[in-house]
Write an enzyme that holds these catalytic residues in place. Structure first.
Site, short mmCIF file in Angstrom:
data_model
loop_
_atom_site.label_atom_id
_atom_site.label_comp_id
_atom_site.label_asym_id
_atom_site.label_seq_id
_atom_site.Cartn_x
_atom_site.Cartn_y
_atom_site.Cartn_z
N TYR A 142 1.09 -1.49 -0.14
CA TYR A 142 0.30 -0.32 -0.01
C TYR A 142 0.66 1.43 0.15
O TYR A 142 1.67 1.28 0.72
CB TYR A 142 -1.08 -0.34 1.45
N ASP A 237 9.85 2.68 -0.96
CA ASP A 237 8.43 3.04 0.23
C ASP A 237 8.76 2.62 1.80
O ASP A 237 8.52 1.70 2.28
CB ASP A 237 6.92 2.93 -0.45
N LYS A 265 6.17 9.36 8.08
CA LYS A 265 5.45 9.28 10.25
C LYS A 265 6.56 9.39 11.02
O LYS A 265 6.52 10.90 11.29
CB LYS A 265 5.16 7.83 10.12
N1 HOZ Z 1 -0.19 2.77 6.11
C1 HOZ Z 1 -1.63 3.15 7.48
C2 HOZ Z 1 -2.19 2.00 7.47
N2 HOZ Z 1 -2.05 1.33 7.32
C3 HOZ Z 1 -2.10 4.76 7.22
C4 HOZ Z 1 -3.23 4.62 8.44
C5 HOZ Z 1 -4.35 5.03 8.41
O1 HOZ Z 1 -5.01 4.95 6.86
O2 HOZ Z 1 -5.18 5.93 8.41
#
Ligand code: HOZ
Length: 429
Positions: A142, A237, A265
């Site tokens: 993702y 990423d 982050k």
């Molecule tokens: N990458 C985070 C969750 N896997 C992001 C948090 C979100 O999507 O709010």
């Protein structure tokens, strides 16, 4: 009705699903999300006066725990000077110097406001630099919610059953080639089938959005070699793994040099941030000196820079005798071993991939190495485990397909208590 239930009822009338990001909604684990009034160290304090040991850590950023006094002080000092300037300012330069110093492949960096912005810009830059259109991504990875990357995506997209989001034009999706992670033959075949057409390959070098999955030995080196051979830009990423797996991220630990790296982050110390960095030759394709456009009113925001700089300084020296990454790995192993022992005692099949401060708990007897094997995990059993942990006072990500995060604030009593609660939760399954 609890205060959380009351707030959630109001929120659902006003906000889609009652949340501002789908992963918070508890839809795959059942029940109502709790509302938080404050967070300190390893603990969330809910509006219903519960204390929860937090292994979500605001989805990664809180590597020093919540509300660290040094980060708070840095934000306070920056606040005295102004909240946003829309001009260059000194803290941006300090931040850039730190990122370049720590992350092996980064020679130049552009700050932005989220990981999504960083990955979206990375693929535009790869396309502009190579003058090619196709992008390779891996199922279950993702990279935020931009159109070209929201295809066979992990995180909330997978959790809520929409790995290929509605609203992504088919013409965009056609430019994204999706391959299985950890399958080098598939990548070689994609290059062979698309000669001179692939602009870039983007991956989470350690996956964190389909649960936590590590690459097979040698896989990343082969990806690096293939991308170089075919003139494609390799994009790591490291929004989750940057400054978490090591100061220099997975690329430092695995000794692989990507062309571009996406960060977010931790580098914002808990404030909204993202960054794209890499080889100067490629980064200089960005406007104002290059033809690839990217911009942001709040990019390099002084509060976010101050918080991030404080967080990165703490990773160099937080006053402890032992390096934070060694401490985090010790805590991660402690947690992993407790879960494995409890599952063994109960006769439940479980996989607990862990590296440093990242881990996952997959209820399956199949070693998890890609999207397909992650899906063998028993999501219904995970939901029961999640609820039992929450009832006991441990907050895990509310999805069978998200990573867990540990902070340096989990040291000592918090981790011991969490191990007890998780052991009990497994015993009661
Ligand atoms: N990458 C985070 C969750 N896997 C992001 C948090 C979100 O999507 O709010």
């Amino acid at each position: 009705m609890t205060t959380s239930e009351n707030l959630f009822a109001r929120a659902q009338q006003l906000m889609p699903g009652g949340v501002n990001s789908p992963v918070r909604a508890f839809r795959s684990v059942g029940g109502v999300p709790f509302f938080v009034k404050s967070a300190h160290g390893a603990t969330l304090h809910t509006v219903d006066d519960r204390e929860l040991i937090d292994f979500v850590c605001t989805w990664g950023p809180a590597i020093h725990g919540h509300n660290h006094p040094k980060i708070k002080a840095a934000i306070g000092a920056a606040l005295e000077l102004g909240t946003s300037f829309g001009t260059p300012h000194p803290a941006e330069v300090t931040m850039a110097e730190m990122i370049v110093r720590f992350v092996p492949s980064i020679q130049k960096v552009r700050m932005c406001n989220s990981g999504t912005e960083a990955t979206m810009t990375a693929i535009r830059l790869a396309r502009g630099f190579t003058r090619r259109d196709k992008i390779v991504k891996f199922s279950g990875c993702y990279h935020g919610h931009s159109d070209s990357l929201l295809i066979k995506a992990g995180s909330g997209a997978l959790t809520h059953g929409h790995p290929d989001s509605a609203g992504v034009p088919a013409a965009f999706a056609r430019e994204t080639i999706v391959l299985p992670f950890n399958d080098i033959a598939a990548l070689a075949a994609a290059f062979a089938a698309n000669p001179q057409l692939i602009a870039g390959v983007i991956l989470e070098p350690y996956c964190g959005n389909v649960g936590f999955i590590m690459p097979d030995a040698g896989y990343l080196a082969k990806v690096r070699a293939l991308t170089a051979q075919h003139g494609a830009v390799l994009i790591f990423d490291e929004v989750m793994t940057g400054f978490r797996i090591a100061r220099g991220g997975v690329q430092e630990r695995e000794q692989i040099v990507p062309d571009l790296t996406c960060l977010g982050k931790i580098i914002g110390g808990g404030l909204p941030v993202g960054a794209l960095g890499g080889r100067a030759e490629i980064m200089d394709y960005l406007a104002p000196i290059g033809p690839v456009y990217q911009a942001g009113t709040l990019s390099g925001n002084p509060l976010a820079m101050a918080a991030g700089i404080a967080a990165l300084r703490l990773l160099e020296d937080d006053g402890s005798d032992l390096d934070p990454y060694q401490r985090l790995d010790r805590l991660g192993r402690q947690l992993r071993d407790a879960v494995l022992a409890a599952a063994r005692a109960k006769g439940i099949a479980v996989q607990v991939p862990q590296c440093g401060a990242m881990f996952s708990i997959f209820f399956t007897d199949t070693p998890v190495r890609d999207y397909a094997t992650a899906l063998t995990s028993d999501a219904a059993l995970f939901a029961r485990f999640f609820r039992a942990c929450l009832d006991g006072g441990v907050y895990l990500a509310p999805s069978a397909y998200e990573a867990g995060f540990i902070s340096t604030a989990h040291d000592g009593a918090a981790i011991a208590r969490a191990c007890e609660i998780m052991t009990q939760a497994i015993a009661n399954l």
